[in-house]
Design a protein around this motif. Structure first.
Motif, PDB file in Angstrom:
ATOM      1  N   ALA B  21       0.810  -1.220   0.000  1.00 57.54           N
ATOM      2  CA  ALA B  21       0.000   0.000   0.000  1.00 57.54           C
ATOM      3  C   ALA B  21       0.846   1.274   0.000  1.00 57.54           C
ATOM      4  CB  ALA B  21      -0.961  -0.011   1.179  1.00 57.54           C
ATOM      5  N   HIS B  22       1.888   1.295   0.841  1.00 59.46           N
ATOM      6  CA  HIS B  22       2.698   2.521   0.913  1.00 59.46           C
ATOM      7  C   HIS B  22       3.375   2.776  -0.430  1.00 59.46           C
ATOM      8  CE1 HIS B  22       4.945   5.808   2.592  1.00 59.46           C
ATOM      9  NE2 HIS B  22       6.079   5.256   2.184  1.00 59.46           N
ATOM     10  N   ALA B  25       0.956   4.175  -2.810  1.00 61.16           N
ATOM     11  CA  ALA B  25       0.675   5.582  -2.515  1.00 61.16           C
ATOM     12  C   ALA B  25       1.807   6.472  -3.025  1.00 61.16           C
ATOM     13  CB  ALA B  25       0.475   5.767  -1.014  1.00 61.16           C
ATOM     14  N   VAL B  26       3.043   6.037  -2.792  1.00 58.91           N
ATOM     15  CA  VAL B  26       4.198   6.812  -3.254  1.00 58.91           C
ATOM     16  C   VAL B  26       4.188   6.947  -4.772  1.00 58.91           C
ATOM     17  CG1 VAL B  26       6.716   6.746  -3.455  1.00 58.91           C
ATOM     18  CG2 VAL B  26       5.621   6.279  -1.254  1.00 58.91           C
ATOM     19  N   TYR B  29       0.443   9.046  -5.740  1.00 52.97           N
ATOM     20  CA  TYR B  29       0.099  10.363  -5.215  1.00 52.97           C
ATOM     21  C   TYR B  29       0.662  11.514  -6.061  1.00 52.97           C
ATOM     22  CZ  TYR B  29      -0.198  14.335  -2.076  1.00 52.97           C
ATOM     23  OH  TYR B  29      -0.447  15.561  -1.551  1.00 52.97           O
ATOM     24  N   PRO B  30       1.924  11.461  -6.453  1.00 46.86           N
ATOM     25  CA  PRO B  30       2.442  12.574  -7.260  1.00 46.86           C
ATOM     26  C   PRO B  30       1.651  12.770  -8.556  1.00 46.86           C
ATOM     27  CG  PRO B  30       4.237  11.210  -6.466  1.00 46.86           C
ATOM     28  CD  PRO B  30       2.971  10.474  -6.179  1.00 46.86           C
ATOM     29  N   PHE B  33      -1.574  14.408  -7.692  1.00 45.23           N
ATOM     30  CA  PHE B  33      -1.378  15.831  -7.403  1.00 45.23           C
ATOM     31  C   PHE B  33      -1.214  16.628  -8.686  1.00 45.23           C
ATOM     32  CE2 PHE B  33      -0.497  19.499  -5.001  1.00 45.23           C
ATOM     33  CZ  PHE B  33       0.458  20.204  -5.706  1.00 45.23           C
ATOM     34  N   HIS B  39      -3.551  19.242  -2.674  1.00 45.32           N
ATOM     35  CA  HIS B  39      -3.034  18.196  -1.792  1.00 45.32           C
ATOM     36  C   HIS B  39      -4.132  17.285  -1.255  1.00 45.32           C
ATOM     37  CE1 HIS B  39       1.038  19.768  -1.651  1.00 45.32           C
ATOM     38  NE2 HIS B  39       0.520  20.985  -1.559  1.00 45.32           N
ATOM     39  N   ASP B  43      -4.791  13.426  -2.117  1.00 46.95           N
ATOM     40  CA  ASP B  43      -4.767  12.428  -1.047  1.00 46.95           C
ATOM     41  C   ASP B  43      -6.022  11.558  -1.127  1.00 46.95           C
ATOM     42  OD1 ASP B  43      -4.533  12.579   2.592  1.00 46.95           O
ATOM     43  OD2 ASP B  43      -3.942  11.051   1.155  1.00 46.95           O
ATOM     44  N   THR B  46      -5.940   9.280  -4.159  1.00 49.36           N
ATOM     45  CA  THR B  46      -4.978   8.188  -3.971  1.00 49.36           C
ATOM     46  C   THR B  46      -5.565   7.115  -3.063  1.00 49.36           C
ATOM     47  OG1 THR B  46      -3.187   9.768  -4.210  1.00 49.36           O
ATOM     48  CG2 THR B  46      -2.617   7.628  -3.280  1.00 49.36           C
ATOM     49  N   GLN B  47      -6.204   7.560  -1.994  1.00 47.11           N
ATOM     50  CA  GLN B  47      -6.822   6.572  -1.096  1.00 47.11           C
ATOM     51  C   GLN B  47      -7.921   5.791  -1.815  1.00 47.11           C
ATOM     52  OE1 GLN B  47      -7.971   7.839   2.840  1.00 47.11           O
ATOM     53  NE2 GLN B  47      -6.398   9.419   2.877  1.00 47.11           N
ATOM     54  N   ILE B  50      -6.341   3.240  -4.029  1.00 44.22           N
ATOM     55  CA  ILE B  50      -5.799   2.083  -3.305  1.00 44.22           C
ATOM     56  C   ILE B  50      -6.925   1.115  -2.934  1.00 44.22           C
ATOM     57  CG2 ILE B  50      -4.681   1.362  -1.152  1.00 44.22           C
ATOM     58  CD1 ILE B  50      -3.040   3.949  -1.312  1.00 44.22           C
ATOM     59  N   VAL B  51      -8.033   1.669  -2.472  1.00 47.03           N
ATOM     60  CA  VAL B  51      -9.168   0.813  -2.099  1.00 47.03           C
ATOM     61  C   VAL B  51      -9.707   0.080  -3.329  1.00 47.03           C
ATOM     62  CG1 VAL B  51     -11.546   0.822  -1.243  1.00 47.03           C
ATOM     63  CG2 VAL B  51      -9.803   2.191  -0.089  1.00 47.03           C
ATOM     64  N   TRP B  54      -7.417  -2.743  -4.414  1.00 50.32           N
ATOM     65  CA  TRP B  54      -7.641  -3.935  -3.594  1.00 50.32           C
ATOM     66  C   TRP B  54      -8.903  -4.665  -4.034  1.00 50.32           C
ATOM     67  CZ3 TRP B  54      -6.395  -7.678  -0.421  1.00 50.32           C
ATOM     68  CH2 TRP B  54      -7.396  -8.312   0.313  1.00 50.32           C
ATOM     69  N   ARG B  55      -9.962  -3.902  -4.188  1.00 51.61           N
ATOM     70  CA  ARG B  55     -11.257  -4.511  -4.493  1.00 51.61           C
ATOM     71  C   ARG B  55     -11.229  -5.243  -5.830  1.00 51.61           C
ATOM     72  NH1 ARG B  55     -15.784  -0.408  -5.986  1.00 51.61           N
ATOM     73  NH2 ARG B  55     -14.547  -0.527  -7.881  1.00 51.61           N
TER      74      ARG B  55
END
Lengths: 445, 155
Positions: B21-22, B25-26, B29-30, B33, B39, B43, B46-47, B50-51, B54-55
Motif C-alpha cells: 500500500a505505501h 501511494a508513493v 500520489y504525485p 497531485f 493536496h 490524497d 490516492t486513497q 488504493i481501495v 484492492w477490491r
C-alpha cells in the motif's frame, strides 16, 4: 526599443510543462496508505466467476451475460450512494432501460403466470413488468415501491434489474445458506418471516437519512423470490398504510408447493471444472475456489464464498499410488488404497468441550462417530461424521471413495464457527444436495 | 511493484496488500497531485485508488501490468474527484486548475502516447488529438501570459 517575441517550440513547451509538473510534493502524506488500509480491511475483493460454469439458465436470460456476483453489502453501499443522488423524496431512479411488458395503474387481482404468484393491486398502484420475473409495483400516493425478482426453479437468481443492486448471480440453495453466506458476511441481520405460508427471511437496511429498504427472500418450490420494498422518507401520515403489508398479505402462489427440498438435489448447484485440479464437480452456486489451508497442494481444492475465504468444502484427490494430501487441523500426506485406510487418516476427536449452565462453564463430552455408506463419483464410498451432543453436526462431514484408483476425500464444513464455545452448528446444504455433489464428481482425463 | 506481493494480494492476502500500500501511494500520489493540483484532493483520490485496487485486484489478469492498471484506476479516481469538485467548487487560480490526465502521464511520468492510451483505455488516435489540442491550448495560454507581462511597466 523593439521586442522580439518567440513562438514556443514543442521542446520548449515540453520543458515548461515539465518544470511546472515538477512542482508539488514528491511523496504522499504519511497517513495516505494507512487511511486507505483501514477501508481495505473492511471490504471484500470482487471476484469473477469464470471457472464456475452455469449448468442451467433462468427465464431465458442470455447465458453469456457478464456476471458480477456482488453481495448485499455492496448493494447497501450502492443504495446509500443512489439515495444520496436520487433527488427529492419520491423520485427514484429507474432500473436500466429494458422492454416494458406491462405498465400502468390497475386495480384488482393481478396474476403473474411466469413468476408463479398473484397479488392484489390497489387502485393507486402501478405495475411495471420489466421482463418476466422482474416486476416493479409503485404506490403513487406514498411513493413507496416494491421490486420483485423471481429466480428459476433450480435456485438461481440472476438479474441486473434489481433496484439499488449491482448485477446479481446467486444460487440460493437454502435460506440457511443465504443467511450464512450473503447476510452474515455483510453483517445484515435477518429474521424469520413467512410469505403466503412459505418460510422467508426478512432483512433490511435502515439509516437516518436514507429511505428504509426492506427485503424478503422466499424459496417456493426451490425458486427464489427476492422482494424489495422501499419506503420513501417524509411519507405523510395520512396516506395509505405501508404497501408491503398490503401486498404480502394478498400474495398467493399459483402452484402451492412445500419449501421442502425437491428430489432433484442438483438445484442451486453449478459446475466447477478446473483442468489443473484434474476433476469436475457440482458445487453450490455462489461458491468459488478459494485459498485455504492446503489448497496450494496439488490435488487439493477448497471452495467457499469469495468474500470471507472460509473453506466450506475441501476436495482432496490423490494419486494412483494411493497418496493424497489432507489438511484438516494439520496437513498430512497419507497413503490409502481402501476405504478403511482412508477413514483411519481422518482427524476425528474423541471428546468436545460443551458449555453447560449459563454457558460460562464447560464439560468434556465424548463424541461418537457415525458411518454411512454412499457413492462418490460412481464408486462405492463412505460418509463419516460426528454428532454434536447438543444436536447437529460436529465439525466436518467426510465423504470418501476410491475413484479411478485414486483416493478422493470430500470434507464438508457445516459452518466456519464450529470451534467456538462448542455450540452445535447449522448445516446449509441438505442431504440431497450433498449427494448430488458427490454423484457429480468426475476425474478428468 | 513486486509481482509476488501482487499475486498474494490478488488471492486475498491483506497483509501482502498492506505491504504494497505505501509503495502504491508513493507511486500514485504525485500523479494525482499533478492532475488535481490540490493536496487534499490528491490524497483522497490516492486513497480511493488504493481501495479500488484492492477490491478489483482479482480481475487483473497479468500481474506484470499492475502499474499501468493502477494508473488507470488512479486516473478514474481523479476524474471522480474533479466531478465531485465541479458541483460546488471555486474558480481556481493559475496553476491550480486540474490538468488533463493525459498530460500528467506524458510529462510527469514521461510515458509514450501508446502507453498513455493503454492506461486511459482510449484509442491511440484519441490521445494524439488530445495531446495536440492540449499543447495548442497551453502554448496559446503561455504566449498570452507573455504578452501580458510585456505590457506591464515597472513602477
Amino acid at each position: 526599443m523593439s521586442t522580439r517575441r518567440e513562438t514556443l517550440t514543442d521542446d520548449g513547451l515540453g520543458h515548461v510543462l515539465g518544470h511546472w509538473l515538477a512542482e508539488g510534493p514528491p511523496a504522499p502524506p504519511e497517513s495516505t496508505a494507512e487511511s486507505a488500509m483501514r477501508t481495505v480491511v473492511t471490504i471484500p475483493q470482487r471476484r469473477w466467476r469464470g471457472r464456475i460454469l452455469r449448468t442451467t439458465g433462468s427465464f431465458g436470460l442470455p447465458a453469456q451475460v457478464g456476471l458480477v456476483v456482488a453481495g448485499i453489502g455492496a448493494a447497501v453501499v450502492v443504495a446509500i450512494s443512489v439515495s444520496f443522488n436520487s433527488g427529492p423524496p419520491g423520485v427514484v431512479p429507474s432500473p436500466s432501460a429494458g422492454p416494458t411488458a406491462t405498465e400502468g395503474a390497475v386495480g384488482g387481482t393481478r396474476t403473474f403466470e411466469d413468476a408463479g404468484f398473484s397479488v392484489e393491486i390497489q387502485p393507486d398502484w402501478s405495475v411495471n413488468e420489466v421482463e418476466p420475473g422482474s416486476i416493479e409495483i409503485a404506490d403513487s400516493l406514498s411513493g413507496a415501491r416494491m421490486f420483485i425478482t423471481v429466480g428459476a426453479p433450480d435456485g438461481t437468481l440472476e438479474t441486473c434489474r434489481v433496484r439499488f443492486f449491482p448485477c446479481l448471480d446467486l444460487g440460493v440453495s437454502s435460506l440457511a445458506d443465504f443467511e450464512r453466506s450473503i447476510l452474515a458476511a455483510f453483517h445484515l441481520r435477518s429474521q424469520p418471516a413467512t410469505v403466503a405460508g412459505e418460510e422467508a427471511l426478512e432483512f433490511s437496511h435502515q439509516g437516518m437519512v436514507f429511505p428504509t429498504v426492506r427485503h424478503w427472500l422466499v424459496l417456493q418450490g426451490g425458486r427464489p423470490y427476492l422482494i424489495q420494498y422501499q419506503e420513501q422518507r417524509n411519507r405523510p401520515a395520512d396516506t395509505v398504510p405501508p404497501m408491503a403489508a398490503a401486498l404480502l398479505n394478498s400474495w398467493n402462489w399459483l402452484e402451492p408447493e412445500s419449501s421442502t427440498p425437491s428430489a432433484d438435489g442438483s438445484r442451486g448447484l453449478a459446475l466447477f471444472r478446473e483442468p489443473e485440479a484434474g476433476f469436475e464437480v457440482l458445487v453450490p452456486r455462489g461458491w468459488d475456489e478459494i485459498q485455504a489451508a492446503g489448497s496450494a497442494l496439488p490435488g487439493v481444492v477448497a471452495f467457499g464464498h469469495y468474500y470471507d475465504e472460509m473453506s466450506l468444502l475441501t476436495i482432496s484427490v490423490g494419486m494412483a499410488d494411493g497418496t493424497f494430501d489432507l489438511c484438516e487441523f494439520q496437513c498430512a500426506s497419507p497413503n490409502a488404497s481402501t476405504l478403511d485406510e482412508i477413514e483411519e487418516t481422518l482427524p476425528l476427536p474423541d471428546t468436545i468441550m460443551v458449555s453447560v449452565g449459563n454457558g460460562a462453564e464447560f464439560e468434556e463430552v465424548p463424541l461418537s462417530v457415525v458411518v454411512q455408506e454412499t457413492t462418490l463419483g460412481g464408486a462405492p464410498g463412505r460418509i463419516v461424521y460426528q454428532e454434536h451432543p447438543k444436536g447437529g453436526l460436529f465439525a466436518h462431514l467426510y465423504a470418501f471413495a476410491i475413484v479411478d484408483e485414486r483416493p478422493v476425500v470430500f470434507s464438508f464444513m457445516p459452518t466456519p464457527s464450529w470451534g467456538m464455545a462448542g455450540y452445535p452448528v447449522k448445516e446449509y446444504i441438505d442431504a440431497g444436495q450433498r449427494q448430488a455433489i458427490l454423484d457429480s464428481f468426475r476425474v478428468l482425463d | 511493484m513486486d509481482e509476488r506481493l501482487v499475486s498474494l494480494a490478488q488471492r486475498g492476502d491483506v497483509d501482502a496488500f498492506s505491504d504494497m500500500a505505501h509503495g502504491i501511494a508513493v507511486q500514485l500520489y504525485p500523479v494525482a497531485f499533478r492532475i488535481l493540483r490540490d493536496h487534499d484532493r490528491a490524497d483522497d483520490a490516492t486513497q480511493q485508488a488504493i481501495v479500488r485496487i484492492w477490491r478489483d485486484l482479482p480481475s487483473l489478469r497479468d500481474v506484470a501490468r499492475f502499474d499501468a492498471w493502477a494508473y488507470r484506476i488512479l486516473v478514474n479516481a481523479c476524474r471522480d474527484e474533479i466531478k465531485r469538485a465541479d458541483r460546488g467548487r471555486e474558480i481556481p487560480g493559475f496553476g491550480t486548475e486540474p490538468m488533463a490526465p493525459d498530460d500528467a502521464l506524458q510529462y510527469y511520468l514521461d510515458l509514450g502516447l501508446p502507453e498513455i492510451a493503454d492506461i486511459l483505455g482510449v484509442p491511440l488516435g484519441t490521445v494524439k488529438s488530445r495531446s495536440h489540442a492540449a499543447r495548442q491550448a497551453m502554448r496559446a495560454a503561455l504566449e498570452a501570459d507573455a504578452r501580458t507581462l510585456e505590457g506591464v511597466q515597472p513602477v
